[in-house]
Design a protein around this motif. Structure first.
Motif, PDB file in Angstrom:
ATOM      1  N   ALA A  23       0.842  -1.190   0.000  1.00  0.00           N
ATOM      2  CA  ALA A  23       0.000   0.000   0.000  1.00  0.00           C
ATOM      3  C   ALA A  23       0.880   1.244   0.000  1.00  0.00           C
ATOM      4  O   ALA A  23       1.887   1.292   0.706  1.00  0.00           O
ATOM      5  N   LEU A  35      -8.043   2.653  -2.682  1.00  0.00           N
ATOM      6  CA  LEU A  35      -7.180   1.511  -2.399  1.00  0.00           C
ATOM      7  C   LEU A  35      -8.077   0.341  -2.005  1.00  0.00           C
ATOM      8  O   LEU A  35      -8.874   0.456  -1.077  1.00  0.00           O
ATOM      9  N   THR A  44      -4.888  -0.291  -6.768  1.00  0.00           N
ATOM     10  CA  THR A  44      -4.609   1.096  -6.395  1.00  0.00           C
ATOM     11  C   THR A  44      -5.049   1.988  -7.546  1.00  0.00           C
ATOM     12  O   THR A  44      -4.649   1.772  -8.691  1.00  0.00           O
TER      13      THR A  44
END
Length: 261
Positions: free
Chosen positions: A149, A180, A191
């Motif tokens: 992430a 996300l 993403t």
């Protein structure tokens, strides 16, 4: 073709912000749901997401890749080495394993050798903003290359939704609209970054998660980018992946090479 393949490496280095000597058999990982996070507790959920990301010091990977710029495609191989927070080293090879280009990306600069045209390119890291929002930084590139992430997107201001075992974080970071999507194990599956004012969008999809050196990462990373009139697609398929291996990052500009644009 020579110009397109070699210059593709510089574009890919910019685009992405929007392995060991023995081959390892890929093992598909059964991904378990996260049972520790409390769905209604934002702080707990964000902490669980951060804890589920891959932590490493070094990474080495080899990826079969397809690069497509405005529908002009090339099949290449990328060798990627990362020293976390310090340097990303990339070598791109095309037909018959001949190296077409090599790059080193640091938090401050981008250096590229175009071996097919005997030129080199030196750019400050800010050159990446030709292709991405100014909210993107070096850590963004590192995160996308291993399926983590993007750190700035996991924040207390994000809107959090849960559906079908997945978690979606969404919000606005200055002029950057983001989303996300994470699976039940808090691994990133998609993403999305969108800057409408600059006509820039980036979608990164992670698939086929595998285990490498006791860590889980996607073996397939598909990237689609639109930057004004440019449409760029990159499909990475890791065939080798290792963490915590000793490695070097050879890079020097050969004698006689001219500065490129």
């Amino acid at each position: 073709m020579k110009k397109n393949i070699a210059n593709s490496l510089l574009i890919v280095c910019c685009l992405l912000v929007m392995a060991s000597c023995k081959a390892r058999k890929q093992v598909l990982v059964a991904r378990k749901a996260d049972s520790t996070a409390k769905p209604n507790d934002v702080a707990s959920k964000l902490a669980a997401i951060r804890a589920s990301q891959v932590n490493f010091t070094t990474f080495a990977g080899k990826a079969k890749s397809k690069l497509s710029i405005n529908n002009n495609s090339n099949d290449v191989t990328l060798n990627i080495r990362i020293a976390k927070d310090k340097m990303i080293w990339v070598s791109i090879t095309a037909v018959l394993g001949i190296e077409a280009a090599r790059a080193v990306i640091t938090p401050d600069s981008i250096l590229v050798i175009n071996r097919l045209q005997s030129v080199y390119i030196k750019k400050p890291f800010s050159y990446i903003y030709t292709y991405a929002s100014k909210q993107v930084n070096y850590k963004t590139l590192e995160s996308l290359l291993i399926g983590n992430a993007v750190p700035e997107l996991v924040n207390e201001q994000a809107s959090i939704e849960h559906a079908d075992g997945n978690t979606t974080l969404s919000g606005v970071l200055n002029d950057l609209v983001y989303k996300l999507i994470l699976g039940p194990d808090n691994k990133v599956t998609q993403t999305n970054l969108d800057n409408q004012g600059q006509a820039q969008s980036l979608q990164v999809t992670n698939n086929a998660f595998i285990q490498a050196t006791n860590r889980i990462l996607p073996s397939q990373i598909d990237i689609a980018s639109v930057v004004k009139d440019k449409k760029i697609q990159v499909n990475l398929h890791y065939t080798k992946a290792d963490f915590e291996v000793q490695q070097n990052y050879p890079f020097s500009i050969p004698e006689g090479y001219e500065p490129g644009k």
